[in-house]
Write a protein that holds these residues in place. Sequence first.
Motif, PDB file in Angstrom:
ATOM      1  N   ARG A  48       1.456   3.765  -3.257  1.00 25.69           N
ATOM      2  CA  ARG A  48       1.077   5.177  -3.071  1.00 25.69           C
ATOM      3  C   ARG A  48       2.238   6.076  -3.476  1.00 25.69           C
ATOM      4  O   ARG A  48       2.065   7.049  -4.200  1.00 25.69           O
ATOM      5  CB  ARG A  48       0.719   5.451  -1.607  1.00 25.69           C
ATOM      6  N   GLU A  68       7.191   7.357   1.181  1.00 18.70           N
ATOM      7  CA  GLU A  68       6.202   6.282   1.059  1.00 18.70           C
ATOM      8  C   GLU A  68       6.779   5.102   0.284  1.00 18.70           C
ATOM      9  O   GLU A  68       6.644   3.951   0.706  1.00 18.70           O
ATOM     10  CB  GLU A  68       4.937   6.792   0.350  1.00 18.70           C
ATOM     11  N   GLY A  79       0.823  -1.206   0.000  1.00 18.05           N
ATOM     12  CA  GLY A  79       0.000   0.000   0.000  1.00 18.05           C
ATOM     13  C   GLY A  79       0.856   1.254   0.000  1.00 18.05           C
ATOM     14  O   GLY A  79       0.623   2.176  -0.784  1.00 18.05           O
ATOM     15  N   ARG A 139       2.630   8.436  -7.014  1.00 18.73           N
ATOM     16  CA  ARG A 139       2.868   9.873  -6.825  1.00 18.73           C
ATOM     17  C   ARG A 139       4.211  10.297  -7.418  1.00 18.73           C
ATOM     18  O   ARG A 139       4.323  11.397  -7.961  1.00 18.73           O
ATOM     19  CB  ARG A 139       2.800  10.222  -5.341  1.00 18.73           C
TER      20      ARG A 139
END
Length: 143
Positions: free
Chosen positions: A24, A64, A20, A28
Motif C-alpha cells: 500500500r 505504511e 499489505g 502510493r
Amino acid sequence: MNDSRNKWAYLLLRVAVGIGLTLRGGVRLSKLAKFRDWMLGMFEETMLPNWLVFSWGTLLPILEFGIGLLIVIGLYTQRALIWGGSMLIVLMIGACFAEQWSWIQGQMLYLFAICGLLFCGEKNDFSIDFLIKNFSDERIENL
C-alpha cells in the motif's frame, strides 16, 4: 507439534499484514503527488485543514511502507504492530471525517489481525527479533 503450527500461523499472518501495508505504501509512494491530490480532494468538504491533509498524505505512504517492512521481516515487531494499529486508528478517524464508512471495515480487518499478532507475540520465532534475542542470550551464557 501444535506449537510449531502456531508459530507458522503467526508467521503467515505477520507476513500477510506486513506485505499489505508495505505494498500500500510502496504503490502510493510511487505516485505521491497524485495520492496527495486525491486525499486533498476527498477531504476538501471536511473540517480538516488542507495543511493537515497534505502533511498526512505525504507521511502516510512512508509510514505504511516502513511499518509494513518491519512487520514482514520481524524487526521491532511488537512496536511496529502498535505503530501500525495506531496508524489504522488515525485512518479510521479520517474515514469518519470524510464520511467514507466503508473504509472503516477494511481498516478494522487490519486492526483485528494486528491485535491477534500482538496477543500471540510469543509465537514470533521466525523473525529477526527472535534471532537477535537468542544471539544475545547465547553470548551472555558463554561469558
